[in-house]
Enzyme design. Structure first.
Site, PDB file in Angstrom:
ATOM      1  N   CYS A  42      29.298  65.112  62.281  1.00  0.00           N
ATOM      2  CA  CYS A  42      28.963  66.362  62.950  1.00  0.00           C
ATOM      3  C   CYS A  42      29.390  67.550  62.089  1.00  0.00           C
ATOM      4  CB  CYS A  42      29.688  66.440  64.285  1.00  0.00           C
ATOM      5  SG  CYS A  42      31.467  66.406  64.062  1.00  0.00           S
ATOM      6  N   CYS A  45      33.066  67.788  61.327  1.00  0.00           N
ATOM      7  CA  CYS A  45      33.544  66.887  60.280  1.00  0.00           C
ATOM      8  C   CYS A  45      33.247  67.468  58.902  1.00  0.00           C
ATOM      9  CB  CYS A  45      32.865  65.532  60.380  1.00  0.00           C
ATOM     10  SG  CYS A  45      32.908  64.806  62.003  1.00  0.00           S
ATOM     11  N   ASP A 446      26.579  30.399  57.778  1.00  0.00           N
ATOM     12  CA  ASP A 446      27.780  29.975  57.055  1.00  0.00           C
ATOM     13  C   ASP A 446      28.928  30.061  58.060  1.00  0.00           C
ATOM     14  OD1 ASP A 446      29.737  29.620  54.959  1.00  0.00           O
ATOM     15  OD2 ASP A 446      30.094  31.763  55.126  1.00  0.00           O
ATOM     16  N   ASP A 624      28.423  35.065  53.781  1.00  0.00           N
ATOM     17  CA  ASP A 624      29.218  36.161  53.226  1.00  0.00           C
ATOM     18  C   ASP A 624      29.856  35.823  51.895  1.00  0.00           C
ATOM     19  OD1 ASP A 624      31.192  34.354  54.148  1.00  0.00           O
ATOM     20  OD2 ASP A 624      32.628  36.001  54.091  1.00  0.00           O
ATOM     21  N   ASP A 628      27.496  31.102  49.181  1.00  0.00           N
ATOM     22  CA  ASP A 628      26.266  31.223  49.964  1.00  0.00           C
ATOM     23  C   ASP A 628      25.157  31.920  49.195  1.00  0.00           C
ATOM     24  OD1 ASP A 628      27.526  30.217  52.314  1.00  0.00           O
ATOM     25  OD2 ASP A 628      28.494  32.168  52.548  1.00  0.00           O
TER      26      ASP A 628
END
Lengths: 725, 48
Positions: A42, A45, A446, A624, A628
């Protein structure tokens, strides 16, 4: 001197110049730092973050880009990214360093800007020519009409020559390769419409299609720009993920001094220091120090492994407990990381090019359009023998059948869907990922790090006193089992016992003194116990025989919900893990997978996914780890959690940024409705053609009818795309 | 119809001004952070 051009920031950086002693030398020393600010949402911020950054001494200029959630800081050479991250942290903003080098390529987007300019120019030209055309349609006659046509020609011809270049280029490339693509009928329609209209104007004819040539260009450029934006944001998302892991290592010099160097600069034989919590950047052998390594990203084993001097360590393994020094044994080409990358490259070659729905539609559509226009021309030549009229009809057919809907409908849906998913924390890295996701009929998961968090969970059955003592000892270590014990004690409401003289023995456990007795918590071998199957740690309270604490995997939030949602949709689920049989069987039972495979190494994972693909299954792989990556690349579509290793995220099409896997169930729904919306749009466009093409073939088409049909169908498909839920 | 002699050049000039303004905006990176520039309006004082 090109200092000014090389360093535009210096124009706005008097502070940097003053700090560095003035003059142009400051330009060479000033540096640009990029930070990722994931939580900036926003106006407050932006102001807060920029104020915090500007307050750091040496910062000349800080600018937050809200769309990219990224801050660009120009500062003096002695300002470190870490200092800026700390300053932001103090102001309550989470920040991460981005690697400038990985983001530098394609940082600004010349192709997108060129498309935007072409789009703007053709848009303004279209509006003007439309206004002139309205006067013609409302009855301008003779000299007035010819004058209006000439003015239209003067606007349309240069604009078409400038703005429609992307289509001409692609069409030429396709034709010279002996293929037909969507751009061939588009270019033909635009060029023929412009030339035919010029000829008609010359001959004082009644109909000119300048407005049609321009609105075709405009609508199709709009589709092309949206398509480019989706692809570019997918690409920059991928680059940003890479940039988040600035690869550096602490190299120890001959005198024992440590310096931070890029991983690429390491050579075989170098000595590097690896602190607890760091990942090994290269392959090596432990030289000094004892510790535990988390090997789950490479093998899928959830239990940590002890490492002593002489033990080999592979790149990607995480150091858990003690600081060690590694002697580098393999870098670059030879490292285990690169061998994994080769596996990925091989699998990707196998996947080949996926043809999107729009591509497949265009393959049928392009020849049909040409044939129809040719038939119209020949038919009218045979029937009336008037080449000019027959040509007019053929041009009208080309304009009306021009694939506005194909060119605009699919990108509009893709843009709308990608934006929706991004807000939910799902990042699409590939332009066709959504279409492929909609076709999936089998999901392979996985285990370690994907459906489990990677953090172990204490199994029940421990007495309160034992747990209190174990938790007291666990306070002395950052080992995952120690943290799990501390958490278990907290949940059970057990206060940790006060253990004195706590000392961590890396690679073994923790020892200390409790009520005068020596107590120990750690590996079975260290305590002289015989360990069984599964992950466990042992407690020696100095009186009785060592007591065993067994751990199980903690399942990720939303994993069970995702499996249940997939089942409800009739999609098969399988668990494919490198971990042992018992752990896999527990996970299959707990989360309800249809099938589980244990002890699968990277090659086995890749083979299994390839075998399923050969059976004609559309496989979604979720993983992950490094083990894999091959399977991720071989699958029809692949997903990695945001916590995954860089290599796994690179090999995936989709990244789930928040930890909750069940958002993926929502992504499935969005993908299916996007696919439905694209097909609907093809239907709508087809319906318009069904009405307008017979009119054009019969020779009744006027520029007014062409403009109405084209605009109406383009606007309808765009609105239908925005309707996506 | 004599009015066309004025109106057409006027509309063309207005169009050209529009195109020029658009080109200026693109070249000045006005489209690089659409969300951020929208939010910046709400900041009381630009820290500059």
């Amino acid at each position: 001197m090109t200092a000014l051009a090389a360093c535009p920031g210096c124009a706005a950086a008097p502070a940097a110049r003053a700090l560095a002693g003035g003059g142009e030398a400051a330009c060479d020393e000033a540096r640009k730092i990029l930070l990722s600010l994931p939580n900036v949402t926003c106006a407050g911020c932006i102001a807060g973050a920029e104020a915090a950054l500007s307050a750091v001494p040496g910062v000349a200029d800080a600018r937050v880009n809200l769309s990219l959630k990224r801050a660009t800081i120009r500062a003096a050479a002695d300002v470190t990214p870490e200092a800026l991250i700390d300053a932001l942290g103090a102001a309550g903003h989470k920040a991460m360093r981005l690697d400038e080098a990985s983001l530098a390529e394609g940082a600004d987007d010349p192709e997108g800007r060129a498309l935007l300019i072409a789009l703007g120019v053709s848009g303004f030209a279209m509006m003007n020519v439309m206004l002139l055309s309205v006067s013609v349609w409302s009855g301008a006659e003779a000299a007035t009409r010819d004058f209006l046509h000439w003015v239209s020609a003067a606007i349309a011809l240069p604009v078409v020559a400038f703005a429609a270049r992307p289509f001409f280029r692609n069409a030429l490339a396709a034709l010279s390769a002996g293929r037909l693509n969507m751009d061939v009928p588009i270019s033909l329609a635009i060029v023929l419409a412009a030339l035919m209209s010029l000829y008609e104007t010359w001959m004082s004819g009644r109909h000119a299609y300048f407005d049609a040539a321009l609105s075709l260009t405009f609508f199709l450029l709009l589709g092309r720009y949206l398509d480019h934006r989706t692809r570019a944001s997918a690409r920059s998302a991928a680059r940003e993920l890479t940039a988040l892991e600035a690869p550096t290592a602490m190299r120890l010099g001959t005198g024992g001094a440590a310096e931070e160097v890029a991983v690429a600069a390491l050579a075989v034989g170098d000595l590097i220091r690896l602190a607890p919590g760091m990942r090994a950047p290269v392959d090596g052998v432990v030289e000094t120090g004892v510790t535990d390594f988390d090997r789950s990203p490479l093998t899928g084993e959830s239990a940590p492994v002890a490492a002593r001097p002489g033990d080999p360590i592979s790149a990607g393994e995480m150091n858990l407990t003690g600081a060690v020094e590694l002697r580098v044994t393999a870098v670059g080409e030879d490292s285990s990381l690169r061998r994994m990358a080769d596996l990925v490259a091989a699998a990707e070659r196998g996947r080949g090019r996926y043809a999107s729905l729009a591509d497949r539609a265009a393959r049928l559509y392009a020849p049909g359009v040409h044939l129809l226009a040719l038939v119209a021309f020949i038919g009218w030549m045979a029937a009336a023998g008037d080449a000019r009229f027959a040509m007019n009809v053929a041009v009208a057919v080309l304009i009306i059948t021009c694939p506005c809907a194909l060119g605009l409908a699919a990108p509009a849906v893709a843009t709308s869907a990608a934006g929706r998913l991004f807000r939910r924390g799902v990042l699409l890295k590939s332009g066709t990922a959504l279409e492929r996701l909609a076709e999936v009929d089998l999901v392979v998961f996985d285990k370690t790090g994907t459906v489990t968090t990677g953090a172990p969970l204490l199994m029940g059955g421990a007495g309160r006193d034992e747990l209190a003592l174990a938790a007291g000892l666990a306070a002395g270590s950052a080992h995952p089992y120690a943290r799990a014990l501390a958490r278990a004690a907290e949940t059970a409401g057990v206060a940790p016992a006060a253990v004195a003289e706590l000392r961590e023995v890396p690679g073994a456990g923790v020892e200390g003194r409790f009520k005068g007795r020596a107590v120990r918590l750690g590996r079975a071998e260290w305590l002289g116990a015989e360990d069984g199957e599964g992950g466990a740690t042992w407690l020696d309270d100095g009186r009785a025989a060592p007591r065993r604490f067994a751990f199980e995997d903690e399942y990720r939030e939303g994993a069970a919900a995702l499996v249940a949602a997939l089942k409800a949709d009739g999609i098969e689920t399988r668990l494919l893990s490198g971990d042992g049989d018992a752990a896999v069987a527990r996970a299959v039972a707990a989360l309800g997978f249809d099938e589980g495979v244990a002890r699968a190494d990277p090659e086995a994972k890749l083979k299994l996914v390839e075998a399923l693909a050969a059976e004609g299954r559309r496989v979604l792989m979720i993983g992950d780890g490094l083990n894999d990556t091959g399977a991720l690349a071989a699958a029809h579509v692949s997903v990695a959690p945001g916590s995954a290793l860089d290599a796994a995220r690179v090999a995936s099409d989709i990244v789930v940024l928040n930890g909750d896997l069940s958002t993926l169930a929502g992504a499935f729904a969005t993908a299916r409705s996007a696919r439905r919306r694209i097909l609907e749009n093809f239907g709508i466009a087809g319906a318009y053609n069904l009405v307008a093409v017979p009119i054009a073939l019969a020779g009744f088409a006027t520029p007014l009818i062409a403009a109405l049909a084209m605009s109406a169908s383009s606007i309808t498909v765009s609105l239908n795309a925005v309707r996506l839920r | 119809m004599q009015i066309l002699v004025f109106l057409i050049p006027v509309s063309l000039i207005l169009g050209a001004i529009g195109v020029a303004a658009f080109l200026w905006a693109v070249k000045n990176k006005q489209f690089d952070d659409l969300e951020g520039d929208g939010a910046r309006v709400l900041i009381d004082r630009e820290p500059d």
